[in-house]
Design a protein around this motif. Structure first.
Motif, mmCIF file in Angstrom:
data_model
loop_
_atom_site.group_PDB
_atom_site.id
_atom_site.type_symbol
_atom_site.label_atom_id
_atom_site.label_comp_id
_atom_site.label_asym_id
_atom_site.label_seq_id
_atom_site.Cartn_x
_atom_site.Cartn_y
_atom_site.Cartn_z
ATOM 1 N N HIS A 1 0.744 -1.260 -0.075
ATOM 2 C CA HIS A 1 -0.020 -0.019 0.132
ATOM 3 C C HIS A 1 0.937 1.393 0.045
ATOM 4 O O HIS A 1 0.462 2.444 -0.484
ATOM 5 N N ASP A 2 1.906 1.198 0.309
ATOM 6 C CA ASP A 2 2.781 2.368 0.609
ATOM 7 C C ASP A 2 4.034 2.467 -0.284
ATOM 8 O O ASP A 2 4.941 3.429 -0.384
ATOM 9 N N ASP A 3 3.837 1.686 -1.312
ATOM 10 C CA ASP A 3 5.004 1.655 -2.414
ATOM 11 C C ASP A 3 4.454 2.636 -3.571
ATOM 12 O O ASP A 3 3.865 2.345 -4.320
ATOM 13 N N TYR A 4 4.462 3.807 -3.285
ATOM 14 C CA TYR A 4 3.921 4.867 -4.155
ATOM 15 C C TYR A 4 4.591 5.022 -5.435
ATOM 16 O O TYR A 4 3.670 5.185 -6.425
ATOM 17 N N ALA A 5 5.852 4.700 -5.547
ATOM 18 C CA ALA A 5 6.526 4.833 -6.825
ATOM 19 C C ALA A 5 6.176 3.631 -7.632
ATOM 20 O O ALA A 5 5.916 3.878 -8.919
ATOM 21 N N GLY A 6 6.012 2.363 -6.991
ATOM 22 C CA GLY A 6 5.465 1.144 -7.769
ATOM 23 C C GLY A 6 3.878 1.510 -8.050
ATOM 24 O O GLY A 6 3.575 1.338 -9.328
ATOM 25 N N LEU A 7 3.252 2.205 -7.398
ATOM 26 C CA LEU A 7 1.904 2.165 -7.840
ATOM 27 C C LEU A 7 1.677 3.350 -8.701
ATOM 28 O O LEU A 7 0.805 3.334 -9.698
ATOM 29 N N ALA A 8 2.428 4.500 -8.758
ATOM 30 C CA ALA A 8 2.449 5.374 -9.723
ATOM 31 C C ALA A 8 2.868 4.762 -11.178
ATOM 32 O O ALA A 8 2.246 5.184 -12.247
ATOM 33 N N ARG A 9 3.912 4.088 -11.169
ATOM 34 C CA ARG A 9 4.119 3.281 -12.392
ATOM 35 C C ARG A 9 2.800 2.437 -12.899
ATOM 36 O O ARG A 9 2.705 2.443 -14.121
ATOM 37 N N LEU A 10 2.241 1.886 -12.144
ATOM 38 C CA LEU A 10 0.938 0.981 -12.445
ATOM 39 C C LEU A 10 -0.142 1.763 -13.070
ATOM 40 O O LEU A 10 -0.838 1.919 -13.970
ATOM 41 N N VAL A 11 -0.201 3.226 -12.412
ATOM 42 C CA VAL A 11 -1.379 4.392 -12.902
ATOM 43 C C VAL A 11 -0.670 4.693 -14.260
ATOM 44 O O VAL A 11 -1.607 4.654 -15.156
ATOM 45 N N ARG A 12 0.603 4.949 -14.582
ATOM 46 C CA ARG A 12 1.084 5.254 -16.057
ATOM 47 C C ARG A 12 0.892 3.889 -16.906
ATOM 48 O O ARG A 12 0.665 4.358 -18.008
ATOM 49 N N GLU A 13 1.149 2.716 -16.487
ATOM 50 C CA GLU A 13 1.129 1.842 -17.430
ATOM 51 C C GLU A 13 -0.015 0.978 -18.060
ATOM 52 O O GLU A 13 -0.134 0.246 -18.778
ATOM 53 N N LEU A 14 -0.984 1.066 -16.859
ATOM 54 C CA LEU A 14 -2.336 0.432 -17.089
ATOM 55 C C LEU A 14 -3.460 1.144 -17.371
ATOM 56 O O LEU A 14 -3.603 2.215 -16.954
ATOM 57 N N LYS A 15 -4.273 0.679 -18.020
ATOM 58 C CA LYS A 15 -5.650 1.485 -18.532
ATOM 59 C C LYS A 15 -6.726 1.345 -17.344
ATOM 60 O O LYS A 15 -7.326 2.183 -17.085
ATOM 61 N N THR A 16 -6.627 0.213 -16.574
ATOM 62 C CA THR A 16 -7.537 0.218 -15.574
ATOM 63 C C THR A 16 -7.073 1.047 -14.366
ATOM 64 O O THR A 16 -6.052 1.143 -13.944
ATOM 65 N N PRO A 17 -8.080 1.912 -13.909
ATOM 66 C CA PRO A 17 -7.806 2.916 -12.788
ATOM 67 C C PRO A 17 -7.254 2.209 -11.536
ATOM 68 O O PRO A 17 -7.987 0.907 -10.860
ATOM 69 N N ILE A 18 -6.297 2.557 -10.913
ATOM 70 C CA ILE A 18 -5.733 2.003 -9.431
ATOM 71 C C ILE A 18 -6.446 2.759 -8.398
ATOM 72 O O ILE A 18 -6.363 3.767 -8.412
ATOM 73 N N GLN A 19 -7.147 1.870 -7.581
ATOM 74 C CA GLN A 19 -7.694 2.326 -6.189
ATOM 75 C C GLN A 19 -6.964 2.138 -4.973
ATOM 76 O O GLN A 19 -6.429 0.862 -4.864
ATOM 77 N N ILE A 20 -6.433 3.066 -4.355
ATOM 78 C CA ILE A 20 -5.758 2.529 -2.918
ATOM 79 C C ILE A 20 -6.553 3.766 -2.023
ATOM 80 O O ILE A 20 -7.059 4.748 -2.355
ATOM 81 N N GLY A 21 -5.923 3.601 -0.728
ATOM 82 C CA GLY A 21 -6.368 4.599 0.258
ATOM 83 C C GLY A 21 -6.767 3.927 1.721
ATOM 84 O O GLY A 21 -6.900 4.640 2.532
ATOM 85 N N GLU A 22 -7.281 2.594 1.826
ATOM 86 C CA GLU A 22 -7.659 2.195 2.999
ATOM 87 C C GLU A 22 -6.670 2.031 4.331
ATOM 88 O O GLU A 22 -6.910 2.038 5.315
#
Length: 345
Positions: A211-232
């Protein structure tokens, strides 16, 4: 629990809830509850609440001031983990008492007209055989849900796809299917599975990696079409601000006991509004329906029925929408006989 919840982190069949009554000198009682994940955590959180009560005793019910005072009290140990959970539960109860004293529903107390909030059913669809998933998905569409959440994180991508196909075939294309990995994947695996899921028309991909790998999550946001949901797992609004600055999410869904109760939710809501990012809730639907009514970028309410057995009036779902109750405050009142029945000694 009505449905066993099998996730990549284990199977949950009971919801350990810690009930909080905040009694004021004027005779108004504010209420909230915490989901403690496992029973062994409950006594520890209750002990922290004793210190919260000691520090707050005699103070006016001013939630922002109380949060600041308690943050100072716990500064050395840190407003994290069970300390933050205890403070959040206290904050929710304080806002409930304040709204009750004013004779207002919490949504109105926060400055908004109560609204019907689109909800998705998150009660089940854990890790299980595809045929069982299809049957359970049918049940979760009542009463009128148009969206459901499926947990993934099987050993292989092929198993993930088989589970998803079974559910989507049963419910049809008109039903939105959210997918949650509960942080089960590494980044490389998440990219592989995410690219495959991009072809499946899922509504969002939730917490695929830590959940706190923000760099990795940002890469998923950039490279995937499906929206990335986080926050819990955002720990107060500061964590959410860091995630948004990193571009780590397309959507956010703060959790009431981690974001800092109603007070923390308002701060998170302001961040979401500034970034124009859609904001949903995580658990605690009875209170979250009020908060989402006052959230400018309101998206979805996550519906679970875990507290239904111990409240006098469960949250109403009408044609797939959560309905703000008419009662003053957040609407929580305990069913005394049920509380006695389910009490953990």
């Amino acid at each position: 629990m009505t449905y066993a919840l099998g996730t990549s982190r284990g199977t949950i069949t009971r919801a350990p809830l810690l009930l909080i009554d905040l009694e004021t000198e004027e005779g108004v009682t504010g209420r909230s509850y915490l989901w403690c994940y496992f029973p062994a955590a409950m006594p520890a959180i209750a002990k922290i609440l004793e210190e919260v009560a000691r520090v707050a005793k005699g103070e006016r019910v001013a939630p922002l001031d109380l949060w600041a005072k308690l943050s100072e009290r716990f500064a050395l140990i840190g407003v994290q983990g069970i300390v933050r959970m205890a403070m959040s539960g206290f904050d929710v109860a304080a806002w409930d008492a304040l709204a009750q004293a004013a004779g207002l529903r919490l949504a109105r107390m926060l400055g908004s007209e109560p609204k019907r909030i689109p909800a998705y059913n998150s009660c089940g669809l854990g890790l299980m055989a595809p045929a069982q998933l299809a049957d359970e998905a049918d049940k979760l569409l009542y009463p009128g849900f148009r969206a459901i959440k499926l947990r993934l994180g099987y050993p292989t991508l092929q198993e993930d796809l088989a589970a998803l196909h079974a559910v989507k075939k049963r419910v049809g294309d008109a039903i939105a299917v959210m997918v949650d990995y509960n942080q089960a994947l590494g980044l490389v695996d998440a990219l592989e599975r995410g690219r495959a899921l991009d072809q499946e028309g899922i509504y969002w991909l939730e917490e695929p990696i830590r959940h706190d790998d923000y760099a990795g999550l940002a890469r998923l946001v950039r490279e995937l079409k499906t929206p990335i949901q986080i926050g819990e797992n955002f720990s107060e609004s500061a964590a959410m601000a860091t995630a948004l600055a990193a571009g780590a999410a397309d959507y956010v869904m703060p959790d009431l006991e981690r974001i800092g109760g109603v007070t923390g939710w308002q701060r998170a809501s302001a961040l979401a509004a500034t970034d124009r990012i859609a904001m949903s809730s995580h658990l605690f639907p009875e209170v979250s329906v009020h908060l989402l009514s006052a959230t400018p970028t309101c998206h979805f309410l996550e519906y679970v029925d875990w507290a239904d057995k111990i409240v006098e009036e469960p949250l109403e779902i009408d044609d797939g929408f959560a309905v703000v109750p008419q009662r003053p405050g957040n609407g929580l009142t305990w069913n005394a006989s049920a509380v006695a029945k389910y009490r953990i000694e």
